[in-house]
Scaffold this active site. Structure first.
Site, PDB file in Angstrom:
ATOM      1  N   LYS A 116      34.900  38.946  29.868  1.00  0.00           N
ATOM      2  CA  LYS A 116      36.159  38.246  30.198  1.00  0.00           C
ATOM      3  C   LYS A 116      36.267  37.998  31.687  1.00  0.00           C
ATOM      4  CE  LYS A 116      40.158  40.739  29.627  1.00  0.00           C
ATOM      5  NZ  LYS A 116      41.036  40.724  30.801  1.00  0.00           N
ATOM      6  N   SER A 117      35.936  39.012  32.467  1.00  0.00           N
ATOM      7  CA  SER A 117      36.077  38.928  33.915  1.00  0.00           C
ATOM      8  C   SER A 117      35.167  37.827  34.490  1.00  0.00           C
ATOM      9  CB  SER A 117      35.647  40.297  34.456  1.00  0.00           C
ATOM     10  OG  SER A 117      36.266  40.624  35.626  1.00  0.00           O
ATOM     11  N   ARG A 164      35.980  33.665  36.070  1.00  0.00           N
ATOM     12  CA  ARG A 164      35.426  33.178  37.345  1.00  0.00           C
ATOM     13  C   ARG A 164      34.539  31.950  37.142  1.00  0.00           C
ATOM     14  NH1 ARG A 164      36.958  38.308  37.616  1.00  0.00           N
ATOM     15  NH2 ARG A 164      37.320  39.319  39.634  1.00  0.00           N
ATOM     16  N   GLY A 169      46.469  38.866  34.176  1.00  0.00           N
ATOM     17  CA  GLY A 169      46.639  39.081  35.614  1.00  0.00           C
ATOM     18  C   GLY A 169      45.543  38.403  36.413  1.00  0.00           C
ATOM     19  N   ARG A 183      54.326  42.563  36.322  1.00  0.00           N
ATOM     20  CA  ARG A 183      53.250  43.094  37.169  1.00  0.00           C
ATOM     21  C   ARG A 183      53.379  42.647  38.630  1.00  0.00           C
ATOM     22  NH1 ARG A 183      47.717  42.586  34.034  1.00  0.00           N
ATOM     23  NH2 ARG A 183      47.116  43.989  35.722  1.00  0.00           N
ATOM     24  N   SER A 220      40.961  46.299  44.615  1.00  0.00           N
ATOM     25  CA  SER A 220      41.349  45.359  43.564  1.00  0.00           C
ATOM     26  C   SER A 220      40.463  44.121  43.620  1.00  0.00           C
ATOM     27  CB  SER A 220      42.807  44.939  43.719  1.00  0.00           C
ATOM     28  OG  SER A 220      43.053  43.785  42.911  1.00  0.00           O
ATOM     29  N   ASP A 280      39.037  49.793  33.656  1.00  0.00           N
ATOM     30  CA  ASP A 280      39.552  49.264  32.388  1.00  0.00           C
ATOM     31  C   ASP A 280      39.190  50.162  31.202  1.00  0.00           C
ATOM     32  OD1 ASP A 280      40.785  47.162  33.627  1.00  0.00           O
ATOM     33  OD2 ASP A 280      39.088  45.804  33.396  1.00  0.00           O
ATOM     34  N   ARG A 329      49.459  52.352  31.366  1.00  0.00           N
ATOM     35  CA  ARG A 329      48.431  52.976  30.518  1.00  0.00           C
ATOM     36  C   ARG A 329      48.414  54.490  30.647  1.00  0.00           C
ATOM     37  NH1 ARG A 329      43.754  48.284  31.194  1.00  0.00           N
ATOM     38  NH2 ARG A 329      44.624  46.940  29.565  1.00  0.00           N
TER      39      ARG A 329
HETATM   40  C1  S3P Z   1      39.783  42.401  36.972  1.00  0.00           C
HETATM   41  C2  S3P Z   1      40.048  43.351  37.918  1.00  0.00           C
HETATM   42  C3  S3P Z   1      40.751  44.613  37.606  1.00  0.00           C
HETATM   43  C4  S3P Z   1      40.740  44.892  36.121  1.00  0.00           C
HETATM   44  C5  S3P Z   1      41.129  43.686  35.306  1.00  0.00           C
HETATM   45  C6  S3P Z   1      40.154  42.557  35.558  1.00  0.00           C
HETATM   46  C7  S3P Z   1      39.099  41.178  37.393  1.00  0.00           C
HETATM   47  O1  S3P Z   1      42.088  44.500  38.044  1.00  0.00           O
HETATM   48  O2  S3P Z   1      41.598  45.959  35.810  1.00  0.00           O
HETATM   49  O3  S3P Z   1      41.149  43.984  33.933  1.00  0.00           O
HETATM   50  O4  S3P Z   1      38.596  40.424  36.533  1.00  0.00           O
HETATM   51  O5  S3P Z   1      39.041  40.919  38.607  1.00  0.00           O
HETATM   52  P1  S3P Z   1      42.533  44.856  39.554  1.00  0.00           P
HETATM   53  O6  S3P Z   1      41.914  43.873  40.470  1.00  0.00           O
HETATM   54  O7  S3P Z   1      44.030  44.721  39.550  1.00  0.00           O
HETATM   55  O8  S3P Z   1      42.083  46.275  39.768  1.00  0.00           O
END
Ligand code: S3P
Length: 429
Positions: free
Chosen positions: A23-24, A28, A95, A123, A168, A315, A346
């Protein structure tokens, strides 16, 4: 509301499986493909709801994206070619979508408004609003408390140096995406290194950036060129199956094509420290390392998770709690205050789940102390719409002694389409 009962597996997890695309990385690949010049091809896309929110956002900015089987073809428009959205952009539960888009839209010559679901509207967004404002951005939190809806008035940006208070990847990525459009250098320093997918993909799209230890630096403005990206399986999705197989006697599970970027695989180090038997066999990868995970059952014992290890398994906290609940001894998970502001709190929600399952747990401001139980009892779980909580609850039902009933199980579709069917297939039910 739908409900799902997950019953104890009569045997271990077996076979060879794959998990949906990361997903991450997919967020991107979509966003960089949209702002690049020329065509981007993304292979192996099996994205859930979060990724589809990013895809819809790119389309709202005028970017044509074709989806055929598991291949996306993105007609990149360059930063200059993005057009003003005609309506609010709905980031839904994601997010990553909201924070990364904010970094892109801050430098675009038009106004936009970002909204999301009830969880996303709770958030914190100040963590991107404030550093972007130092680069000249104009971003307003409509409620005035740093939360979305966000109103973005695109501006010309200037590079800046940022020292983040919290590791982050979302904030780092938003700043690098703004830095791509800004005049001069943008530098970001993190207290602990977060996932580096943005850095790897920026390079794959032809950007020059420097990174060293806790620093990353990009000179702007720079143009990206379209690229071909193969998405690996999502380690964070594989994590639920890995933990279930580690706990269940008789398991021997192979998960092929999983992303094994070391900034993501802290859970493997944690489980290995707990005594788990996990083999990682590297496969040919591209911008990201890929491998097959082979997991066999072995009795787990307690450990301590904090600092860098926690960031590299950020995560995986919910499923790590289930591993700790099934281990011998008392596991301490600390430095996890960030987990209170994810899709749900969480820390609190997992403390409640573990208590309901009959596990002794102490809740701390920044984590949990969990004493493993001989077996998990049954429970009814409200995952609060949080995909990873629902999936952790399902694993508890599978490895425990009594059924676990999950309210609103469909929230798992955010990251892992078909999760319950995959789990049932591995368990042979
Ligand atoms: C993510 C970064 C993390 C992670 C989120 C996905 C990302 O969040 O918890 O599920 O894809 O960059 P944070 O950047 O808030 O730590």
């Amino acid at each position: 509301m739908t409900r799902l009962a997950v019953t104890p597996a009569g045997r271990g997890l077996r076979g060879r499986l794959t998990v949906p695309s990361d997903k991450s990385i997919a967020h991107r690949a979509l966003l960089l493909g949209a702002i690049a010049e020329g065509t981007t091809t993304v292979r192996g896309f099996q994205g859930g709801r979060d990724n589809r929110a990013t895809m819809a956002a790119c389309r709202a900015l005028g970017v044509a994206i074709e989806e055929r089987a598991e291949t996306l073809t993105i007609a990149g428009r360059g930063f200059d070619g993005l057009r003003a959205p005609r309506a609010d952009i709905d980031c839904e539960n994601s997010g990553t979508t909201m924070r990364l888009l904010t970094g892109i839209l801050a430098g675009c010559p038009f106004a936009s408004r970002l909204v999301g679901d009830a969880s996303l509207l709770r958030r914190p967004m100040r963590r991107v609003i404030e550093p972007l404002a130092r680069m000249g951005a104009s971003i307003t939190s409509e409620p005035g408390d740093g939360r979305a809806p966000l109103r973005i008035e695109g501006r010309e940006l200037l590079g800046a140096t940022h020292a983040l208070a919290v590791a982050s990847a979302q904030v780092k990525s938003a700043l690098l995406l703004a830095g791509l459009q800004a005049a001069g250098a943008t530098r970001v320093r993190e207290p602990t290194r977060s996932r580096d997918h943005t850095e790897r993909l920026l390079r794959a799209f032809g950007a020059a950036l420097r990174s060293e230890d806790l620093w990353v630096e990009i000179d702007g403005p720079q143009r990206l060129r379209g690229a071909t990206i193969a998405l690996p399986g999502d380690f964070s999705s594989a994590a639920f199956l890995v933990v279930a197989a580690a706990i269940l006697p008789g398991s021997e599970l192979r998960l092929a094509g999983v992303g094994i970027n070391p900034t993501r695989t802290g859970l493997l180090d944690v489980l290995t420290a707990m005594g788990a038997a996990i083999e990682v066999v590297p496969e040919a990868g591209g911008a990201e390392p890929v491998g097959t995970l082979i997991v066999r059952h072995r009795r787990l014992h307690a450990t301590r998770v904090a600092g860098d290890l926690l960031v590299r398994s950020i995560d995986e906290f919910p499923i790590l709690c289930i591993a700790a609940a099934c281990a011998e001894g008392t596991t301490e998970i600390r430095d996890a205050a960030e987990l209170r502001i994810k899709e749900s709190d969480r820390v609190a929600v997992m403390a409640e789940m573990l208590r309901d399952l009959g596990v002794a747990v102490e809740e701390l401001p920044d984590g949990l102390v969990i004493t493993g139980a001989p077996s998990l009892g049954g429970a009814r779980i409200d995952p609060r719409g949080d995909h990873r909580i629902a999936m952790a609850g399902a694993v508890a039902g599978l490895v425990g002694a009594a059924p676990v009933v999950i309210d609103d199980p469909d929230c798992a579709e955010v990251s892992f389409p078909g999760f319950y069917a995959t789990l049932a297939r591995a368990a042979g039910v």
